[in-house]
Design an enzyme around this catalytic site. Structure first.
Site, PDB file in Angstrom:
ATOM      1  N   GLU A   1      -1.497   0.799   2.661  1.00 23.23           N
ATOM      2  CA  GLU A   1      -1.278   0.430   4.059  1.00 23.23           C
ATOM      3  C   GLU A   1      -2.426   0.896   4.943  1.00 23.23           C
ATOM      4  OE1 GLU A   1       0.757  -2.177   4.518  1.00 23.23           O
ATOM      5  OE2 GLU A   1       2.263  -0.915   3.546  1.00 23.23           O
ATOM      6  N   HIS A   2      -2.926  -0.026   5.755  1.00 24.01           N
ATOM      7  CA  HIS A   2      -4.054   0.225   6.671  1.00 24.01           C
ATOM      8  C   HIS A   2      -5.332   0.567   5.907  1.00 24.01           C
ATOM      9  CE1 HIS A   2      -2.019   0.042  10.647  1.00 24.01           C
ATOM     10  NE2 HIS A   2      -0.963   0.260   9.891  1.00 24.01           N
ATOM     11  N   THR A   3      -5.391   0.155   4.664  1.00 24.52           N
ATOM     12  CA  THR A   3      -6.621   0.297   3.877  1.00 24.52           C
ATOM     13  C   THR A   3      -7.456  -0.969   3.919  1.00 24.52           C
ATOM     14  OG1 THR A   3      -5.314  -0.311   1.936  1.00 24.52           O
ATOM     15  CG2 THR A   3      -5.733   2.036   2.267  1.00 24.52           C
ATOM     16  N   ASP A   4      -6.826  -2.120   4.248  1.00 20.53           N
ATOM     17  CA  ASP A   4      -7.551  -3.385   4.121  1.00 20.53           C
ATOM     18  C   ASP A   4      -8.729  -3.477   5.079  1.00 20.53           C
ATOM     19  OD1 ASP A   4      -5.787  -3.592   6.274  1.00 20.53           O
ATOM     20  OD2 ASP A   4      -5.205  -5.665   5.831  1.00 20.53           O
TER      21      ASP A   4
ATOM     22  N   ALA B   1       9.356  -8.635  10.924  1.00 23.25           N
ATOM     23  CA  ALA B   1       9.858  -7.711   9.905  1.00 23.25           C
ATOM     24  C   ALA B   1       8.741  -7.084   9.079  1.00 23.25           C
ATOM     25  CB  ALA B   1      10.838  -8.433   8.983  1.00 23.25           C
TER      26      ALA B   1
ATOM     27  N   SER C   1       4.840 -13.155   8.355  1.00 20.18           N
ATOM     28  CA  SER C   1       5.191 -14.542   8.667  1.00 20.18           C
ATOM     29  C   SER C   1       3.997 -15.317   9.213  1.00 20.18           C
ATOM     30  CB  SER C   1       6.343 -14.571   9.672  1.00 20.18           C
ATOM     31  OG  SER C   1       6.010 -13.858  10.854  1.00 20.18           O
ATOM     32  N   SER C   2       3.091 -14.640   9.907  1.00 21.66           N
ATOM     33  CA  SER C   2       1.937 -15.341  10.479  1.00 21.66           C
ATOM     34  C   SER C   2       1.000 -15.844   9.385  1.00 21.66           C
ATOM     35  CB  SER C   2       1.180 -14.436  11.454  1.00 21.66           C
ATOM     36  OG  SER C   2       0.719 -13.266  10.812  1.00 21.66           O
TER      37      SER C   2
ATOM     38  N   ASP D   1      -3.086  -9.936   4.095  1.00 23.66           N
ATOM     39  CA  ASP D   1      -1.947 -10.836   4.247  1.00 23.66           C
ATOM     40  C   ASP D   1      -2.293 -12.249   3.814  1.00 23.66           C
ATOM     41  OD1 ASP D   1      -0.657  -8.637   5.239  1.00 23.66           O
ATOM     42  OD2 ASP D   1      -0.717  -9.283   7.332  1.00 23.66           O
TER      43      ASP D   1
ATOM     44  N   TYR E   1      -1.674  -0.716  16.633  1.00 20.01           N
ATOM     45  CA  TYR E   1      -2.397  -1.169  15.442  1.00 20.01           C
ATOM     46  C   TYR E   1      -3.898  -1.186  15.723  1.00 20.01           C
ATOM     47  CZ  TYR E   1      -3.658  -4.179  11.473  1.00 20.01           C
ATOM     48  OH  TYR E   1      -4.233  -4.700  10.325  1.00 20.01           O
TER      49      TYR E   1
END
Length: 384
Positions: free
Chosen positions: A34-37, A124, A128-129, A173, A225
């Protein structure tokens, strides 16, 4: 009625004709990373069976019309609206962003009518985007016969979200929505965009992934973010590295001591140790030791809570209750500040864990969570 059937029915209702085809793209769960990308690091998502479907057909000229099942709106835009970023707003901006990014890359984008239906819940943390972007992109590529290979599509979709919509997301994503395979997790190097499909056969191991929607809205509207991303980029500059991916775990304490404040040190510690946890998880999955990844999931959540400060009471409660009820591991998944928790559970124990989380929410006075068990699904595809 399936989501694909709903998209086709909506198309026929709005345009009084059948679509030329239907294209689907999945939501995703990030198993770990998480938050590594956006720090050029490593991630390990897998695609969900939950999908967004674009039913589409060509229409003359440089015009695009899109209808959403969710809102009931029909939005029209033309070449003028996709000559500059942000001229179409709201949910339709993601569609216009794909047209804009294709045109910016030199592609002749066909005019099209589209109808969108989705089973991927909004807000969630299940992306979804990106599912919307990937479904629309797949439709336009096929309708226009565009020469855009799958490995190049995530970067283009990310560009649409970053520069047209204005959301500072990383590449994970869109990569998951487009490049995942059924029965596998996607080990992605976000710097090189190289991928490895890692077997993730939960059924064979007698395990399941329980996804719990905390019903704490997943939102980045307060800029948190973007603030995390900015903090990481500043830290990389202070450490004189291209990105935090380049900070080794060996000697990490000495590296952190070079930073000016405790908050920055904690942000960096999360990213560096999270990258290592992704690599450690991949090694265990390659060895078919799925049960052994549980402690890494827990350590990831602890780091997100304590070092990156992106959890909220609802997700912390869900993780604690799942672990107390016998989950092998649990963590928040997604960008944070709400969204979903995933728990690795014995397949015949998933209801027990889900009920324990529901009970814990009731004791805290939280809105009741929802849950589902998921298996790794395929990425964007044409259905017919």
């Amino acid at each position: 009625m399936t989501v694909a059937d709903r998209a086709a029915a909506g198309f026929h209702q709005v345009y009084a004709q059948p679509p030329a085809g239907r294209w689907a793209a999945p939501g995703r769960v990030n198993l770990i990373g998480e938050h590594t990308d956006y720090n050029d690091g490593f991630v390990l998502p897998f695609a969900l069976p939950l999908r967004t479907v674009a039913a589409a057909a060509p229409q003359p000229g440089e015009t695009w019309t899109v209808w959403s099942e969710l809102t009931g709106e029909t939005v029209d835009f033309g070449a003028a609206e996709v000559t500059g970023a942000g001229r179409v707003t709201g949910w339709a901006g993601y569609v216009a962003g794909i047209v804009w990014a294709l045109r910016e890359a030199g592609y002749q984008v066909p005019g099209a009518r589209l109808a969108i239906a989705s089973d991927v819940p909004l807000g969630a943390g299940l992306s979804s985007s990106a599912a919307l972007e990937a479904a629309v992109l797949a439709a336009l590529v096929d309708l226009g016969g565009l020469d855009l290979p799958a490995e190049a599509q995530p970067r283009l979709a990310q560009r649409a979200e970053n520069h047209y919509v204005g959301a500072p997301t990383g590449i994970m994503d869109q990569s998951a929505a487009i490049r995942c395979r059924a029965g596998h997790a996607l080990f992605l190097d976000c710097r090189t965009e190289q991928v490895e499909h890692i077997p993730f056969d939960l059924n064979a191991a007698g395990l399941a992934i329980l996804v719990i929607d905390s019903n704490a809205p997943h939102r980045h509207v307060d800029g948190e973010y973007a603030a995390r991303r900015n903090s990481c980029e500043k830290a990389a500059a202070l450490l004189d590295v291209p990105a935090l991916r380049d900070v080794p775990t060996d000697g990490l304490d000495d590296t952190l001591a070079r930073l000016p404040d405790d908050e920055t040190r904690r942000r960096v510690r999360h990213v560096v140790t999270e990258n290592q946890r992704v690599c450690d998880t991949v090694e265990l999955l390659r060895a078919r030791q799925i049960q052994q990844i549980g402690p890494l999931l827990v350590a990831s959540h602890t780091s997100m809570r304590d070092d990156f400060a992106i959890t909220v009471p609802e997700v912390d409660t869900a993780v604690e209750a799942a672990l107390a009820a016998g989950a092998l591991g649990a963590r928040m998944t997604g960008g944070g500040f709400g969204g979903c928790v995933l728990a690795l559970v014995e397949a015949d124990h998933s209801d027990t864990v889900a009920n324990a989380v529901t009970d814990a929410y009731a004791r805290r006075g939280f809105t009741a969570p929802t849950h589902t068990t998921v298996t790794p699904a395929t990425g964007a595809t044409r259905l017919d």
